[in-house]
Scaffold this motif. Sequence first.
Motif, PDB file in Angstrom:
ATOM      1  N   UNK A   1       0.827  -1.189   0.000  1.00 34.55           N
ATOM      2  CA  UNK A   1       0.000   0.000   0.000  1.00 34.55           C
ATOM      3  C   UNK A   1       0.872   1.252   0.000  1.00 34.55           C
ATOM      4  N   UNK A   2       0.605   2.154  -0.939  1.00 36.43           N
ATOM      5  CA  UNK A   2       1.497   3.289  -1.197  1.00 36.43           C
ATOM      6  C   UNK A   2       1.268   4.451  -0.239  1.00 36.43           C
ATOM      7  N   UNK A   3       1.153   4.161   1.036  1.00 32.72           N
ATOM      8  CA  UNK A   3       1.070   5.214   2.045  1.00 32.72           C
ATOM      9  C   UNK A   3       2.465   5.682   2.436  1.00 32.72           C
ATOM     10  N   UNK A   4       2.530   6.888   2.999  1.00 27.19           N
ATOM     11  CA  UNK A   4       3.757   7.315   3.656  1.00 27.19           C
ATOM     12  C   UNK A   4       4.019   6.409   4.854  1.00 27.19           C
TER      13      UNK A   4
ATOM     14  N   UNK B   1       0.106  -6.955   2.664  1.00 24.70           N
ATOM     15  CA  UNK B   1       0.249  -5.684   1.947  1.00 24.70           C
ATOM     16  C   UNK B   1       0.076  -4.473   2.863  1.00 24.70           C
ATOM     17  N   UNK B   2      -0.663  -4.636   3.952  1.00 22.79           N
ATOM     18  CA  UNK B   2      -0.958  -3.495   4.820  1.00 22.79           C
ATOM     19  C   UNK B   2      -0.768  -3.832   6.296  1.00 22.79           C
ATOM     20  N   UNK B   3      -1.406  -4.933   6.757  1.00 16.74           N
ATOM     21  CA  UNK B   3      -1.396  -5.244   8.177  1.00 16.74           C
ATOM     22  C   UNK B   3      -0.011  -5.439   8.750  1.00 16.74           C
ATOM     23  N   UNK B   4       0.848  -6.189   8.053  1.00 12.22           N
ATOM     24  CA  UNK B   4       2.190  -6.442   8.574  1.00 12.22           C
ATOM     25  C   UNK B   4       2.988  -5.160   8.710  1.00 12.22           C
ATOM     26  N   UNK B   5       2.743  -4.201   7.825  1.00  4.88           N
ATOM     27  CA  UNK B   5       3.491  -2.943   7.871  1.00  4.88           C
ATOM     28  C   UNK B   5       2.974  -2.025   8.971  1.00  4.88           C
TER      29      UNK B   5
END
Length: 672
Positions: free
Chosen positions: A235-238, A297-301
């Motif tokens: 996911x292309x979040x900061x 894609x999101x949770x682990x980060x």
Amino acid sequence: MNQNQSSGSSGKQIPYKNLAHDEFRLLSIDTLPDPSQNDATQLSCGIENFRRSQYSTVPAGEREEADRLLPASRKVHYDYSSLFRQSSQNKEYIRSLRSRQTTQPSQSNGRNLGCDLSTRYIALSYNLHAALLELRGPDWIRRGIKAWADALCINQDDLDERGQQIQSMRDIYANAWQTVVWLGAALPSTGTAYAAVLWLAREMGTEDRFKMFIEHHKAATFHVNLCLVNIQPVLAWHSDVFSALRSFFARPYWHRLWILQELAMARTDAPILCGQHCMSLRDLWTASKLISAHEDRAGAHISTSSGIFGRLQDLRVSRDRQLGNDLGKPSRQWGLILRIMAMRDLVPRYYLNLSEVFTAFTEYLVRNNDLTVLRLAHSRVEGIRLKWKTSSLMKILPPLSYLRPTLNLNLIVPTVRSRFQEVSPPCSHKLPSWVVCWICSPAPSLFLPGLYRADHGLSEFETRGRREGDTILRTAGVFIDYVATLSAFNALEADPNYPYNCPASRTLPNSYGSLPALREALWRTIVGDSTSHGGSPTPAYYAILLTPDFWAPRGVHSLPSPGLDFSLGAFMTRDKRLILGGYELRELIPGANRYLRRPRYYRHRGRFREPLEANTRDAHTWATNVLAWRRLVGTRRGRVGLTVAAVHEGDSIVVLKGCGMPMVLRPSDSGH
């Protein structure tokens, strides 16, 4: 309020009265006569007894009202476009977000803002003085609504009243006009976290839409070694957005046991407040489903992102399993929110004490031949050296030891101090060893999502449960082996005897028949014969984990971690003499000895290697996460296993009917 009197909303003193059977107390929060002279600390409330039957009848159609969010006195605008990195894939989407958010009309919070709320009350989840200060501002209070908060509305010194009111709490929350969740005062990152949740819920909404978005607007994450770039879609979040969500889910509110009931009985549009920020429970539920569905894609980060480490550190390597800081605790609380929403039809029993609740819950699963819950049972783990304090002179010792291997460093090494911390303190709730305590913390190892079938074929065995009043669990199973050798489970383990090898370790057999088969057992074991995707079978290319570059003490691919180092290179450094199936660990990794013979601070010379392929990096990262806080063990019959940190030599390995993962058992003082 003292126990003898309370103050009504008119300011007069009302004598204290015990609650009748069908009564409860409600708070009336006074608004300030002059809002321009708002005092941030002064609060005036009244408290009176009311019959619950007066507040249990809901007018027709009111429960179907579309939106009952708190009409906040201060509106907060969330700029979704600020969440995303600027890139060629994102520019058009960011531009469209900004355009839509500036042209959207403001939405009304509720359709019946003028209705009389004098016969309604809100139930406050997590009662704080600051929460009452925040609640007095909205239009609800001016329309006469009252509030219920357990710490104020229940006389905590009256045990009979407290017991009776606790048994009625389910009805109190169910009949409330609204349940208001108060997370506490806002942090600098709170606005970012709320914007991210609302974007997930309102802009994405469904798993398919979210997956498609990630594929088209992907980003890359950087490992600590600059030559390695993770090109898997993320996911292309900061990075600050992931950190903000981690801080949001790490708030103490989500770790309170009572929220299992409070949120389960709340309406789905219940407002979740954090300072002046507000979202609905429905929004958080939707966002949690998306995060959980796209864990990789999101949770682990989110769960591993933290501002206390460098931004180039690998986002998924052991950072969520550091001790000694609140930001380092596993915080996958979105899974808890999903479980709460799934148990909204359960009826709680409040007359049981804590020990009885935990025992009854575990026994219920056991009676249904489901012993999977035993994976969460744990024993005490000894302490580790958590933090080292040293002078700046120590920083130059590694180069000195490299240039002058024969230098007597004992003459110049300053005093090194450290403190010890228990990894998993003993449970204080006097539970049987087979009962899972949902309060005390086990060692912070990663939960393995694989589907294990060790008990396949035990269907004919009979599980007898336990006798009334007995604390011994009686179940069926098969003995497999005894633990013989054990690795260290972290770099700073207090016990210097690890890796531990039993006296006859060199003569242990290899139950796999050949050295290649033993090596295959090793690489399958260090990933738990699973993948980060859960149900996926372990692919054959994971055999790349036998590559010696991964096990180099400080090589290009060793992925060092700050604090407690769980990289494969660090594991090899401290456990190279661990014996598995008659072979030392360094003998099981082809070519590893050429790295181990060089100085510890060896670095790969020459040009950086080519970036690892995404699949290879997945295998490497997953192995690093799986090994963290666990012990690699060898058995007397020559098997290889991965166990909890509390294991000892001589412990039994058994397979129990109803539990797909083998268990480690130890005789109790009574011999059971």
